[in-house]
Design an enzyme around this catalytic site. Sequence first.
Site, mmCIF file in Angstrom:
data_model
loop_
_atom_site.group_PDB
_atom_site.id
_atom_site.type_symbol
_atom_site.label_atom_id
_atom_site.label_comp_id
_atom_site.label_asym_id
_atom_site.label_seq_id
_atom_site.Cartn_x
_atom_site.Cartn_y
_atom_site.Cartn_z
ATOM 1 N N TYR A 1 25.916 17.279 12.921
ATOM 2 C CA TYR A 1 24.770 16.461 11.987
ATOM 3 C C TYR A 1 23.770 16.045 13.706
ATOM 4 C CZ TYR A 1 21.283 14.022 9.372
ATOM 5 O OH TYR A 1 20.143 13.331 8.452
ATOM 6 N N LYS B 1 20.698 5.013 17.468
ATOM 7 C CA LYS B 1 21.742 4.144 18.180
ATOM 8 C C LYS B 1 22.029 2.794 18.280
ATOM 9 C CE LYS B 1 23.856 7.502 14.787
ATOM 10 N NZ LYS B 1 24.029 6.964 13.149
ATOM 11 N N ASP C 1 23.226 16.126 22.145
ATOM 12 C CA ASP C 1 22.998 15.040 21.093
ATOM 13 C C ASP C 1 23.961 14.044 21.183
ATOM 14 O OD1 ASP C 1 22.182 14.966 17.398
ATOM 15 O OD2 ASP C 1 22.071 13.905 18.919
#
Length: 423
Positions: A144, A264, A239
């Site tokens: 994702y 994050k 990623d």
Amino acid sequence: MNLEKSAAAFELAKKFMPGGVNSPVRSYSNVDCNPPFISHAKGSKIFDIDGNAYIDFVGSWGPMILGHANEKVVAALKKAVERGTSYGAPTELETKLAQLVQKFYPAMEVMRMVNSGTESTMSALRVARGFTRREKIVKFIGCYHGHSDSLLVNAGSGAATFGEPSSPGVTVGTAKDTIALPYNDIDAVEKIFAECGEQIAAVIVEPVAGNMGLVLPEEKFLQTLRNVTKKFGALLIFDEVMSGFRINVQKKFQITPDLICLGKIIGGGLPCAAYGGKAEIMRNVSPDGKIYQAGTLSGNPLAMTAGIETLQILIDTPNFTENLTAKTAKLLDGIKKVASVPIQTPQAGSMFSIFFSDKKVTNYDESAAANQLQFKKWFIAMLRQGIYLAPSQFETLFLSAAHTDEDFEKTVDAAKNAFKELD
Ligand code: KE4
């Protein structure tokens, strides 16, 4: 466990927001129970509005590597907020954060701050397409990368190389330029590049995959991606929105991608993400170059402040990553010892997950084949005992520097009781 206030808050929230939440996984729809509504958090603990306390292994899905409300981060934010919350103008804070990021990711010679992981990967793909003048991208099933259209694409049916939208609203036209392959499938990668390598702008991959539960790259998988992208002139995008700052992927696998996406932890719990890489690529981004990308709150001074404080603590704390990795292994050893059914407990740094399966999980299909019913029962039994886990088999759990041995003892005891409920 009394969750009455949370239940009432959930019903009210549903009147205003889809599913009563601002991100789907928080609705607990995967585990058929209501989510606790949170009032505050501190260190390794999170507290709901009914007064229940939990040991938190979600950590806001990764950012809270120091634990919640870290004193230094809070103190810095209190000072920063007095100076204003947003200027929409350059500040030295952004350069400072970029310099700290480069200490972890020297391959990010030039970078751009954005506000979410979605923006980071969406922008990196645009840069790859603009730089290579190609349109197709390769992603992996189960990875994702946020909710931009090009990345909400499933594998095409049958032999079709082009993808199919995985959400209404994503156009067929968009999906056809995304090729989705099974994670860890070296043959599939080599086959697609042999077929249409010259049309591929980039491969985007979670080098350590955290969105199908935690799935580690098999031997040669990442090296194959590096080899074929170099051979055919495509870019390799790591990623690391989730894995970033928890594992030194480039050192561990000795592979340098062309672009890296972070999120994050980089914002210390405030909205911040970044993408970047080789200067020759990133100098094509506006205003240096023609590839456009912008953002009102990009480089926001509060997010920069929280990110700077967080990364500085990671840098200043001797053996931070090694110690947190060892603590994670200790927790998993405890859980494995009390397991009454077959489980897999993959770990990467301070990331981990628990599959109810007797086989190692190497891709999405194997993750989906794990015993979801056992997971659901175990999850609820753990929540009832004050252990706050991700409400989905397809998520990863995180340890923070604030977790203590006492937390581990309580968690292992709770796990032992929860496994009994599966008998
Ligand atoms: P955001 O747009 O949610 O900040 O980041 C998207 C993203 C990109 N890349 C990776 C590897 C990610 O894990 C994420 C987001 N992670 C999810 C957790 N599975 C965020 C939780 C949520 O969607 O609420």
